[in-house]
Write an enzyme that holds these catalytic residues in place. Structure first.
Site, short mmCIF file in Angstrom:
data_model
loop_
_atom_site.label_atom_id
_atom_site.label_comp_id
_atom_site.label_asym_id
_atom_site.label_seq_id
_atom_site.Cartn_x
_atom_site.Cartn_y
_atom_site.Cartn_z
N LYS A 130 -8.17 -47.32 4.99
CA LYS A 130 -6.82 -46.91 5.44
C LYS A 130 -6.11 -48.07 6.14
O LYS A 130 -4.90 -48.23 6.00
CB LYS A 130 -6.91 -45.73 6.41
CG LYS A 130 -7.64 -44.52 5.87
CD LYS A 130 -6.69 -43.54 5.21
CE LYS A 130 -7.44 -42.59 4.30
NZ LYS A 130 -8.25 -41.60 5.01
N GLY A 165 -9.78 -35.14 6.93
CA GLY A 165 -9.58 -34.86 8.35
C GLY A 165 -10.76 -35.25 9.22
O GLY A 165 -10.71 -35.08 10.44
N HIS A 172 3.59 -32.47 4.16
CA HIS A 172 2.80 -33.36 3.32
C HIS A 172 3.42 -33.30 1.94
O HIS A 172 3.33 -32.29 1.25
CB HIS A 172 1.36 -32.88 3.32
CG HIS A 172 0.47 -33.59 2.37
ND1 HIS A 172 -0.87 -33.79 2.60
CD2 HIS A 172 0.71 -34.17 1.18
CE1 HIS A 172 -1.40 -34.45 1.60
NE2 HIS A 172 -0.46 -34.68 0.72
N HIS A 196 -7.61 -28.79 6.64
CA HIS A 196 -7.53 -29.92 5.72
C HIS A 196 -7.92 -29.56 4.30
O HIS A 196 -8.21 -30.42 3.48
CB HIS A 196 -8.36 -31.11 6.23
CG HIS A 196 -7.90 -31.55 7.58
ND1 HIS A 196 -6.67 -32.12 7.78
CD2 HIS A 196 -8.46 -31.44 8.79
CE1 HIS A 196 -6.51 -32.36 9.07
NE2 HIS A 196 -7.58 -31.96 9.70
N GLU A 249 0.59 -40.34 -1.03
CA GLU A 249 0.83 -39.27 -0.06
C GLU A 249 1.72 -39.75 1.07
O GLU A 249 1.49 -40.83 1.62
CB GLU A 249 -0.49 -38.85 0.61
CG GLU A 249 -1.47 -38.13 -0.24
CD GLU A 249 -2.65 -37.60 0.58
OE1 GLU A 249 -3.61 -37.16 -0.04
OE2 GLU A 249 -2.61 -37.66 1.84
N GLU A 273 -1.62 -42.29 2.52
CA GLU A 273 -2.70 -42.89 1.76
C GLU A 273 -2.40 -42.76 0.28
O GLU A 273 -1.49 -42.03 -0.11
CB GLU A 273 -4.04 -42.24 2.09
CG GLU A 273 -4.10 -40.76 1.88
CD GLU A 273 -5.33 -40.14 2.56
OE1 GLU A 273 -6.30 -39.90 1.85
OE2 GLU A 273 -5.32 -39.91 3.78
N ARG A 323 -7.08 -41.17 -8.07
CA ARG A 323 -7.73 -40.28 -9.04
C ARG A 323 -6.72 -39.26 -9.55
O ARG A 323 -5.61 -39.17 -9.03
CB ARG A 323 -8.85 -39.51 -8.32
CG ARG A 323 -8.28 -38.68 -7.17
CD ARG A 323 -9.28 -37.74 -6.53
NE ARG A 323 -8.60 -36.82 -5.62
CZ ARG A 323 -8.31 -37.05 -4.36
NH1 ARG A 323 -8.64 -38.20 -3.82
NH2 ARG A 323 -7.66 -36.17 -3.63
N VAL A 359 -6.49 -32.41 -7.85
CA VAL A 359 -6.64 -30.98 -8.14
C VAL A 359 -5.30 -30.38 -8.55
O VAL A 359 -5.21 -29.61 -9.51
CB VAL A 359 -7.18 -30.25 -6.88
CG1 VAL A 359 -7.24 -28.74 -7.12
CG2 VAL A 359 -8.55 -30.78 -6.47
C1 MV4 Z 1 -1.05 -37.33 10.36
C2 MV4 Z 1 -0.40 -36.22 10.94
C3 MV4 Z 1 0.54 -36.47 11.91
N1 MV4 Z 1 0.83 -37.74 12.28
N2 MV4 Z 1 -0.74 -38.57 10.77
C4 MV4 Z 1 -4.03 -34.83 7.54
C5 MV4 Z 1 -4.83 -35.32 6.38
C6 MV4 Z 1 -4.83 -36.79 6.45
N3 MV4 Z 1 -4.68 -37.37 5.16
C7 MV4 Z 1 -3.69 -37.13 7.34
N4 MV4 Z 1 -3.29 -35.93 8.03
C8 MV4 Z 1 -2.35 -35.96 9.00
N5 MV4 Z 1 -1.98 -37.20 9.42
C9 MV4 Z 1 0.17 -38.75 11.71
N6 MV4 Z 1 0.45 -39.99 12.11
C10 MV4 Z 1 -0.77 -34.96 10.52
C11 MV4 Z 1 -1.75 -34.82 9.58
C12 MV4 Z 1 -2.09 -33.47 9.26
C13 MV4 Z 1 -1.60 -32.86 8.13
C14 MV4 Z 1 -0.81 -33.54 7.23
C15 MV4 Z 1 -0.34 -32.95 6.10
C16 MV4 Z 1 -0.70 -31.63 5.85
C17 MV4 Z 1 -1.49 -30.93 6.72
C18 MV4 Z 1 -1.95 -31.53 7.87
C19 MV4 Z 1 -2.75 -30.81 8.76
C20 MV4 Z 1 -3.20 -31.41 9.88
C21 MV4 Z 1 -2.88 -32.75 10.14
#
Ligand code: MV4
Length: 456
Positions: free
Chosen positions: A116, A165, A208, A235, A275, A288, A292, A295
């Protein structure tokens, strides 16, 4: 073109890849563990090879056994699906070294996005927006504390090698950061073999939203619009849709172009997903890149009319994209629900034998499932047994079709999350597109409160 493809996966995705192969006249080789000897993905392939006992380390993650199966059957290519070895740079390299086409990006591209911190650095250089944070791994907690002062609380502690997560935590102040730093470094080290942490400003509330891209090996790339994946729990994504009810044409174009810049920056070839976190002011930040097939790819297929597996195979076989950005359609609206074999109360996997399975049908309804009546759901593998995907002319029609399809969905013998999916599909917040990442938890909280009021 690829002539014979080994599918290094199981369940719904192995069947879905084989379906495209049959249409294209590509022969298929399935692999299976002892737990999957009679599984649909094995019965439907042209050939099948046992690769080991049920535990994944000895079967679906067993690189030597998979390469040996390819050699034995004369396969010329390998599709990793998702999960398992799909983002394992060493596996992609081993396939190439064995003279096989790996259906996916180069080992270097997989490696670049696997860290990352490295990915963030490369995105900054490419002009792709990232969340304000640290540009290198944190050496110790003192360095974390001073970085957090500069960024401003709340911050997210994240593992550079992280995923799902794990090793990630929201932190409100210095005391919490001291604790979170030690705990997450330890967790990341034990899960990923790399305890390196970094910090980001916490973006909240956030959505997201991810962009699907396709790049051929001739320097051409397109983005296939966005998917909204905010409805998730712990997650684990539960519902995904395309287009995002939150995006407008300006946001989707800007995000699409950022995704192309991200992929170009690492010389990406094949299908990939970038993403982003999107805040309420419609600012977006790179999170990120998934190197691949994902899903949730069917919602993109349903609005674009493209078969992503077909394009993965064509690109891996050296073909150029036959269309440009202006040719990419965006028709109607698609929603996917993940059907999990799980105890709805405890949210834990519920293995067992499926005694009855009736899948919904009708206009705009697609079922990608890995099981049939009589199948056993094994505790060794992911609890997702399949996906229900619906398409409609607009979001309203897609939701109506989703509700009807979920009402007709019958799985007996094991517990599933179908009741939760029905509850989500019925929710007003869902039909209004108010689907931030805390949606399911809020929904379940409301239900608990309503039950309490009715009791009291
Ligand atoms: C974050 C965030 C808030 N701020 N980064 C969740 C999965 C991982 N790929 C990154 N994630 C998150 N990163 C910052 N700087 C909140 C999450 C996050 C989240 C993001 C999208 C969908 C659902 C989520 C649930 C919890 C946390």
């Amino acid at each position: 073109m690829i002539r014979k493809l080994l599918i290094a996966n199981r369940g719904e995705i192995a069947r879905r890849i084989a379906r495209t192969c049959r249409r294209l006249g590509v022969r298929t080789v399935a692999v299976y563990s002892d737990a999957d000897a009679g599984a649909p993905h094995v019965r439907e392939a042209d050939e099948a090879v046992r690769i080991g006992p049920a535990p994944v380390a000895q079967s679906y993650l067993n690189i030597e056994a998979i390469l040996e199966a390819a050699r034995q059957t004369g396969a010329d290519a390998v599709h990793p699906g998702y999960g398992f070895l799909s983002e394992h740079a060493g596996f992609a390299r081993a396939c190439q070294d064995a003279g096989l086409i790996f259906v996916g990006p180069s080992p270097d591209a997989i490696h670049a996005m696997g860290s990352k911190i490295e990915a963030r650095r490369r995105m900054v250089s490419a002009g792709v927006p990232v969340v304000p944070g640290t540009e290198a791994g944190l050496r110790d907690v003192e360095e974390a504390l001073s970085a957090a002062e500069r960024i401003g609380y709340p911050v997210m502690v994240k593992a550079s090698a992280g995923g799902g997560g794990i090793g990630m935590q929201v932190v409100d102040g210095p005391e919490a950061l001291r604790q979170a730093f030690a705990a997450n470094a330890k967790r990341a080290a034990s899960y990923f073999g790399d305890g390196t942490l970094f910090l980001e400003k916490r973006v909240f509330p956030a959505r997201h939203i991810e962009i699907q891209v396709l790049f051929d090996g001739h320097g051409h790339g397109v983005y296939l619009w966005e998917r909204e994946c905010s409805i998730q729990r712990r997650h684990q994504k539960v519902v995904e849709e395309a287009p995002s009810p939150f995006a407008d044409d300006d946001l989707r174009r800007r995000m699409g172009e950022a995704a192309l810049a991200a992929a170009s920056a690492i010389g990406y070839v094949n299908a990939g997903t970038v993403e982003f976190l999107v805040d309420e002011a419609r600012r977006f930040y790179f999170l990120e890149m998934n190197t691949r097939l994902q899903v949730e790819h069917p919602v993109t297929e349903m609005i674009t009319g493209l078969d992503l597996v077909e394009w993965q195979l064509r690109i891996a076989g050296g073909e150029a994209l036959s269309f440009g950005q202006a040719d990419v359609r965006r028709d109607g609206h698609a929603i996917e629900c993940r059907v999990y074999a799980e105890d709805p109360v405890r949210m834990l996997p519920s293995p067992g034998t499926i005694t009855r399975l009736e899948l919904p049908s009708g206009d705009g309804v697609r079922n990608d499932v890995g099981v049939a009546a009589g199948s056993t759901v094994s505790p060794y593998y992911d609890a997702m047994i399949g996906k229900l995907i619906v398409h409609g002319a607009d979001r309203g029609e897609a939701i109506a079709r989703l509700r009807a399809a979920l009402d007709a969905y019958v799985v007996e013998g094991i517990r599933t999350n179908v009741p939760l999916l029905r509850r989500i599909a019925a929710a007003q917040a869902f039909s209004e597109g108010r689907t931030t990442t805390d949606f399911i938890d809020r929904l379940l909280q409301e239900d608990t409160q309503r039950e309490k009021r009715q009791e009291g």
